[in-house]
Design an enzyme around this catalytic site. Structure first.
Site, short mmCIF file in Angstrom:
data_model
loop_
_atom_site.label_atom_id
_atom_site.label_comp_id
_atom_site.label_asym_id
_atom_site.label_seq_id
_atom_site.Cartn_x
_atom_site.Cartn_y
_atom_site.Cartn_z
N ARG A 89 51.33 43.02 40.81
CA ARG A 89 50.24 42.11 41.19
C ARG A 89 49.11 41.77 39.78
O ARG A 89 48.33 41.09 40.11
CB ARG A 89 49.46 42.55 42.30
CG ARG A 89 50.19 41.81 43.53
CD ARG A 89 49.51 42.56 45.06
NE ARG A 89 49.35 41.87 46.21
CZ ARG A 89 49.85 41.89 47.02
NH1 ARG A 89 51.20 42.69 46.98
NH2 ARG A 89 49.48 41.38 48.19
N ARG A 134 48.42 41.67 62.97
CA ARG A 134 48.76 42.67 61.66
C ARG A 134 46.87 42.44 61.26
O ARG A 134 46.68 41.58 61.14
CB ARG A 134 49.28 41.78 60.66
CG ARG A 134 50.88 42.43 60.56
CD ARG A 134 51.60 41.59 59.49
NE ARG A 134 51.02 41.64 58.17
CZ ARG A 134 51.66 41.30 57.17
NH1 ARG A 134 52.84 40.94 57.15
NH2 ARG A 134 50.81 41.19 56.09
P1 AMP Z 1 51.19 42.40 51.14
O1 AMP Z 1 51.46 42.66 52.47
O2 AMP Z 1 52.09 42.83 49.86
O3 AMP Z 1 50.18 41.17 50.99
O4 AMP Z 1 50.23 43.71 50.89
C1 AMP Z 1 49.24 44.16 51.70
C2 AMP Z 1 47.97 45.05 50.91
O5 AMP Z 1 48.62 46.12 50.38
C3 AMP Z 1 47.36 44.25 49.77
O6 AMP Z 1 46.44 43.44 50.29
C4 AMP Z 1 46.97 45.14 49.09
O7 AMP Z 1 45.81 45.75 49.62
C5 AMP Z 1 47.88 46.24 49.32
N1 AMP Z 1 48.80 45.93 48.09
C6 AMP Z 1 50.10 45.68 48.06
N2 AMP Z 1 50.83 45.63 47.01
C7 AMP Z 1 49.78 45.79 46.08
C8 AMP Z 1 49.83 46.02 44.74
N3 AMP Z 1 51.14 45.55 43.86
N4 AMP Z 1 49.03 46.27 43.94
C9 AMP Z 1 47.67 46.40 44.71
N5 AMP Z 1 47.57 46.54 46.02
C10 AMP Z 1 48.51 46.03 46.74
#
Ligand code: AMP
Length: 189
Positions: A89, A134
């Site tokens: 990201r 969620r």
């Molecule tokens: P997601 O389900 O992929 O949207 O991830 C949920 C949350 O996990 C995000 O809003 C971030 O707080 C954290 N997160 C997941 N992947 C990353 C990443 N590659 N870098 C930083 N934070 C992450």
């Protein structure tokens, strides 16, 4: 062995497409969002460390995220390909991923960005919220996650684009049609 990255904002259909891709190609699925959720749910030391930032919808610091990713990849020495979902990201994460793949004697073969406009995204997420609960999908946090995507994560795309590694796919339409477009990319030599 083929390794791919699937990009897309929250609600773009990454989860749905990932499931279908895993079934067809046998990828080991690594979703950093799922991993962080597992750690917070199970209240591990890492989970306690990231809970607050995660619940706010902001990004977890690179150092923590990259360390967790490395650990997860190492747990699958026999993998016949990884599908990275929600990672990288940031450009620092993208560089760390390239370094890790090189260490393993492999590379990222395809980088796919599922593109969905913001209006459609909010409609999809509102629908999902009626089906599952969620904590991070609450309105305010959701706004933050979408903002994080469009303000930070999209900056990773030029990193791959400059190296001609990025393929953009329209993520609005029938699930199977979108899946077929992704498969067409993966099936190219
Ligand atoms: P997601 O389900 O992929 O949207 O991830 C949920 C949350 O996990 C995000 O809003 C971030 O707080 C954290 N997160 C997941 N992947 C990353 C990443 N590659 N870098 C930083 N934070 C992450």
């Amino acid at each position: 062995m083929k390794n791919i990255i699937l990009f897309g904002p929250p609600g773009a259909g990454k989860g749905t497409q990932s499931e279908k891709l895993i079934q067809k190609y046998g990828f080991v699925h690594i979703s950093t969002g799922d991993l962080f959720r597992w750690h917070t749910k199970n209240q591990t030391a890492l989970g306690r460390q990231v809970m607050e930032v995660m619940n706010s919808g902001a990004l977890v610091p690179d150092e923590i995220t990259i360390a967790m990713l490395r650990e997860e990849v190492a747990r699958h020495p026999k993998a016949n390909g990884f599908l990275f979902d929600g990672f990288p990201r940031t450009v620092a994460q993208a560089e760390a991923l390239d370094a890790l793949m090189k260490e393993l004697g492999t590379a990222i073969h395809h980088v796919i960005a599922l593109e969905v406009n913001e209006h459609e995204l909010r409609q999809r997420i509102a629908k999902r919220r009626t089906l599952e609960s969620r904590a991070d999908d609450e309105e305010e946090k959701l706004n933050k996650r979408i903002t994080e995507y469009f303000s930070k994560t999209v900056h990773v795309l030029p990193f791959y684009e400059k190296q001609n590694r990025l393929v953009r796919i329209n993520g609005v339409g029938k699930i199977d049609d979108i899946f077929a477009s992704i498969c067409a990319v993966l099936d190219k030599a």
